[in-house]
Design a protein around this motif. Structure first.
Motif, PDB file in Angstrom:
ATOM      1  N   ALA A 101       0.824  -1.206   0.000  1.00  0.00           N
ATOM      2  CA  ALA A 101       0.000   0.000   0.000  1.00  0.00           C
ATOM      3  C   ALA A 101       0.858   1.255   0.000  1.00  0.00           C
ATOM      4  O   ALA A 101       0.547   2.245  -0.667  1.00  0.00           O
ATOM      5  N   ALA A 102       1.952   1.230   0.781  1.00  0.00           N
ATOM      6  CA  ALA A 102       2.842   2.397   0.820  1.00  0.00           C
ATOM      7  C   ALA A 102       3.476   2.648  -0.541  1.00  0.00           C
ATOM      8  O   ALA A 102       3.563   3.785  -1.011  1.00  0.00           O
ATOM      9  N   ARG A 128       2.288   1.630  -3.491  1.00  0.00           N
ATOM     10  CA  ARG A 128       1.254   2.052  -4.430  1.00  0.00           C
ATOM     11  C   ARG A 128       0.879   3.518  -4.203  1.00  0.00           C
ATOM     12  O   ARG A 128       0.645   4.265  -5.157  1.00  0.00           O
ATOM     13  N   THR A 129       0.797   3.919  -2.964  1.00  0.00           N
ATOM     14  CA  THR A 129       0.481   5.313  -2.666  1.00  0.00           C
ATOM     15  C   THR A 129       1.547   6.241  -3.220  1.00  0.00           C
ATOM     16  O   THR A 129       1.262   7.280  -3.824  1.00  0.00           O
ATOM     17  N   HIS A 130       2.811   5.849  -3.017  1.00  0.00           N
ATOM     18  CA  HIS A 130       3.902   6.665  -3.548  1.00  0.00           C
ATOM     19  C   HIS A 130       3.853   6.715  -5.076  1.00  0.00           C
ATOM     20  O   HIS A 130       4.016   7.782  -5.690  1.00  0.00           O
ATOM     21  N   ALA A 179       0.910   8.891  -6.224  1.00  0.00           N
ATOM     22  CA  ALA A 179       1.211  10.313  -6.055  1.00  0.00           C
ATOM     23  C   ALA A 179       2.192  10.788  -7.104  1.00  0.00           C
ATOM     24  O   ALA A 179       2.066  11.898  -7.645  1.00  0.00           O
TER      25      ALA A 179
END
Length: 851
Positions: free
Chosen positions: A477-478, A480-482, A485
């Motif tokens: 998740a981290a 994918r979030t990065h 963004a």
């Protein structure tokens, strides 16, 4: 009452038979008992067309007076009052005479349709508004009468009236289209074989597109899902990999084998926006598709085979071209792959081609995200919680007996906390250390590394598995979030960049500065060279870093084609940043090309303007200047003749003719020289303060006495002008007004002060000029209306406006109340009129300036 139906006969050029076909259809309908009338049909003196009007009821035309002539237009009110079932209205793009209800004939047709009357009309392809520029580039003629494309597209029927260029030229040569005196000029100009062929292609393509749109609408309305192979449409499925260019070329070869083949390349992107495709490779493939005459499409879909098949059926494709899978053998355990799935589900109406290429079975080469996407401090805290947390928790639990199940939940919570803080590796470390401590301190036998109860073994294994799963999910998740963004930031940058470039708001230096700021570099430069053996040159550079003469001297270089590169200095960029940099580099090349094209266009425009001026000058010299010279020579020859004894009256008349010719010649040459100075930008006004009543009377020296009334008040402020330029401008304005004034009327020259300016009005009572022609009369070599050749070369007003603008003023044309034209010359006021005791001082000023 419902809306009427519109039927249009479309032709590629005049004379193909549109009006004849319309009249033939009218006769067929009349024979069937339909109430059909001729609202307006122009036969252009073509006998065969005129014969077709016999037997058809014609609505009398409306006669309108305009500029001294009488013109006939369709009488819309009479047609509406007659209210037939069908009305024939020729020449849909025709512009009505002022005074008609509507400016355009197609607007008359719209009113007839709204009244429930069916209309049959005609139009040529060159009159469609969207094709104006294309037709002008083909024929060199700008069509002034146009009809909006939407009007024709909304027609219920559009029938193409086609004829080969050779047959049309034969009809022209036989006199079936134009009168014999116009045939040769038409055949050598507008009706050249190349022009007719190009116009015919435009008409055929336009009708084909409309038929295709109708077919698509029909399939949609009737929910037709099967493929109708009316023509070959080949869909190419792209993945963004290097094999895409091979697939596109293969599809283009397939399309060439069928009549009217079309290639549509499609890239399927996932709905989450996360993609492994190379933007640079996709951009190259898009360019290749468009160069080969195809189109590129971007479709969103998580199920790639289903999305690809839905797109193919939506565009009525007949074939799909896919590449052999790049997956390795062991990867087929996860499924049969896109190609096999598409081939299995395509059905019998879609052919699927699987094309081999050099990348088969070499792996997809997807980028693997490595390393945590969390901050440094969070990773440190994650390792502290993951490694030091379990021993601290074990020490706290040694004083309390909560049972193995509760102890495991507490250690699991600690693992989750480590995952949330530090990502995958700290969480795995926490799970490993926690499982060892659970085994040693809380699983019988205690304080030994063995487990007696098998149930405890299962519990500890589940604990480790859950900890690892939670850690993996949090880390994914981290990342994918990065990634999301980053992609959002990239899309914002590219959207801003593309918008500015497409609108032409970004220069090359501005774009390079944007690149430098975006990536935090010291300098950015665009380098290019003519060939591989030529040295690199700098097309543009920004920043304070060290100068770069070659791409290999830069910290980062991004090639653009074979002979251009974007070079950056300051630091080395990571690979993920090069995707956006590639887009910047491509846009920089586009901006540079556009700047050069603009420069070429400006030079071409300057050359064309110069050629036009030179051509006009030659025309003026060949006629307007030769006329007074011929008159002078004839008069001089007559005076020198010894065979005739001239009386004093005859000699005086001949001398007067010589003087008038010389004056006229002097005036024409003066205007030609003035126009040449204005065109070359060599007019340098010497501005000084002067009274209008010192200059304006001097400008009337060549005007016949009694033809001008002068009203220049002595109280006017002084004006800041060049006296010589103002005198020439006023002389031209007054001469033009006198020339077009009716006999027995006078021209009024009046001046007045308004705020910080002074207006000089030259008022005549001539025929006037319509609003649409007021700007055109100030163009060089323009004579309004039917002015004869002898009236001058058409430079007087152009010179007057040029001189006015050179002095910081303006010259405009207005209507004279009651009829006529008023020229308004606006000049800058210099200040109030000086007091009488300063007159001597100001009178001496010109002498000081001259000295």
């Amino acid at each position: 009452m419902g809306r009427g139906k519109l039927r249009i006969y479309l032709g590629a050029a005049p004379g193909v038979g549109k009006t004849y076909a319309m009249l033939s259809e009218a006769h067929r309908r009349v024979e069937r008992g339909t109430d059909c009338v001729v609202a307006f049909v122009e036969h252009h003196d073509r006998s065969r067309t005129e014969v077709m009007l016999h037997g058809l009821e014609q609505v009398p035309r409306k006669r309108l007076a305009y500029r001294g002539g009488v013109f006939c237009e369709m009488d819309l009110d009479a047609v509406l009052a007659r209210r037939p079932q069908v009305a024939l209205v020729d020449e849909l793009a025709h512009t009505n005479i002022p005074g008609s209800r509507h400016a355009k004939r197609w607007q008359d047709v719209e009113e007839l349709l709204a009244a429930g009357v069916d209309v049959i009309s005609t139009v040529n392809i060159q009159h469609l508004e969207s094709l104006g520029d294309v037709v002008e580039s083909i024929t060199g003629v700008r069509q002034q009468e146009t009809v909006p494309d939407e009007v024709v597209r909304r027609a219920d029927q559009v029938e193409l009236v086609d004829m080969s260029p050779e047959a049309l030229r034969r009809r022209m040569a036989h006199g079936n289209i134009y009168t014999p005196d116009k045939v040769d000029a038409a055949l050598s100009n507008y009706f050249r074989p190349g022009n007719l062929t190009a116009l015919r292609e435009l008409a055929l393509l336009w009708v084909a597109d409309r038929v295709d749109a109708y077919l698509t609408q029909y399939r949609s309305d009737h929910q037709v899902s099967r493929i109708w192979g009316s023509r070959e449409r080949i869909v190419v499925g792209l993945t963004g990999g290097p094999e895409g260019r091979t697939l596109i070329r293969r599809a283009a070869r397939l399309a060439e084998k069928g009549a009217g083949g079309e290639v549509l390349a499609v890239y399927i992107a996932r709905s989450d926006g996360l993609t492994s495709a190379s933007p640079k490779e996709l951009a190259l493939q898009r360019t290749l598709v468009e160069d080969l005459g195809g189109t590129f499409h971007h479709v969103v879909g998580d199920d790639i085979p289903a999305a690809l098949l839905a797109f193919a059926r939506g565009v009525n494709a007949t074939q799909i071209v896919l590449g052999s899978s790049r997956r390795r053998t062991w990867q087929y355990v996860f499924g049969p792959g896109v190609g096999a799935t598409v081939a299995r589900e395509s059905g019998s109406d879609l052919d699927v081609h699987i094309v081999t290429h050099d990348e088969v079975a070499k792996g997809r080469g997807l980028p693997v995200a490595r390393g945590a996407r969390l901050g440094r401090s969070r990773r440190v805290w994650g390792w502290l919680v993951g490694v030091a947390g379990p021993p601290v928790l074990a020490a706290l639990l040694s004083a309390v007996d909560l049972g193995l199940a509760n102890d495991m939940l507490l250690f699991l919570a600690l693992t989750v906390a480590a995952a949330l803080l530090g990502g995958l590796m700290p969480a795995l470390a926490s799970a490993a250390v926690g499982s060892l401590l659970l085994n040693y301190f809380y699983s019988p036998p205690l304080h030994r590394w063995t487990i007696a109860d098998p149930k405890n073994i299962v519990a500890i294994v589940i604990f480790v598995a859950v900890g690892a799963a939670v850690a993996s999910v949090v880390d994914l998740a981290a990342r994918r979030t990065h990634q999301a963004a980053r992609l959002r930031a990239e899309s914002e940058i590219l959207s801003f960049l593309a918008g500015n470039v497409l609108r032409g708001e970004t220069g090359l230096e501005d774009l390079l500065e944007r690149v430098r700021e975006t990536f935090g570099m010291e300098s950015a430069a665009l380098l290019e060279r003519a060939s591989d053996v030529e040295p690199w040159t700098c097309a543009g550079r920004v920043g304070q870093g060290r100068p770069v003469e070659r791409p290999d001297q830069a910290d980062v270089d991004m090639p653009v084609g074979d002979h251009m590169a974007l070079a950056l200095t300051g630091r080395v960029l990571p690979a993920e940043d090069r995707r956006v940099l590639a887009a910047f580099a491509a846009q920089a090349a586009v901006v540079l090309d556009r700047r050069r094209l603009q420069e070429e266009a400006d030079r071409a425009r300057t050359l064309a303007e110069g050629n036009r001026i030179r051509t006009a000058l030659l025309a003026a010299v060949s006629h307007d200047l030769r006329t007074p010279l011929a008159g002078i020579k004839a008069a001089v020859t007559s005076l020198r003749s010894e065979d005739v004894e001239w009386s004093e009256e005859d000699r005086a008349e001949l001398l007067e003719g010589i003087e008038e010719g010389a004056d006229r010649l002097d005036h024409l040459v003066g205007n030609l020289l003035d126009m040449s100075r204005l065109q070359t930008g060599t007019v340098t006004p010497l501005i000084r303060e002067i009274d209008l009543d010192e200059v304006v009377p001097m400008a009337l020296g060549g005007v016949p006495g009694g033809s001008v009334d002068l009203d220049v008040p002595e109280t006017l402020p002084m004006v800041a002008v060049d006296p010589g330029l103002l005198e020439r401008a006023m002389a031209n304005l007054v001469e033009n007004a006198v020339k077009y004034s009716p006999s027995g009327t006078t021209v009024l020259v009046a001046a007045s002060a308004l705020a910080d300016r002074v207006e000089v009005r030259v008022v005549d009572r001539g025929p006037g000029v319509p609003d649409e022609a007021k700007d055109r009369i100030f163009e060089p070599f323009q004579r309004y209306g039917d002015a004869p050749r002898g009236a001058g070369v058409g430079l007087g007003l152009a010179v007057a406006r040029g001189f006015a603008e050179a002095m910081g003023g303006t010259l405009d044309a207005e209507d004279t109340p009651g009829g006529g034209l008023t020229m308004v010359l606006t000049l800058r006021a210099a200040g109030p009129r000086p007091e009488p005791d300063h007159v001597a001082e100001h009178a001496a000023e010109p002498e000081r300036q001259a000295s």
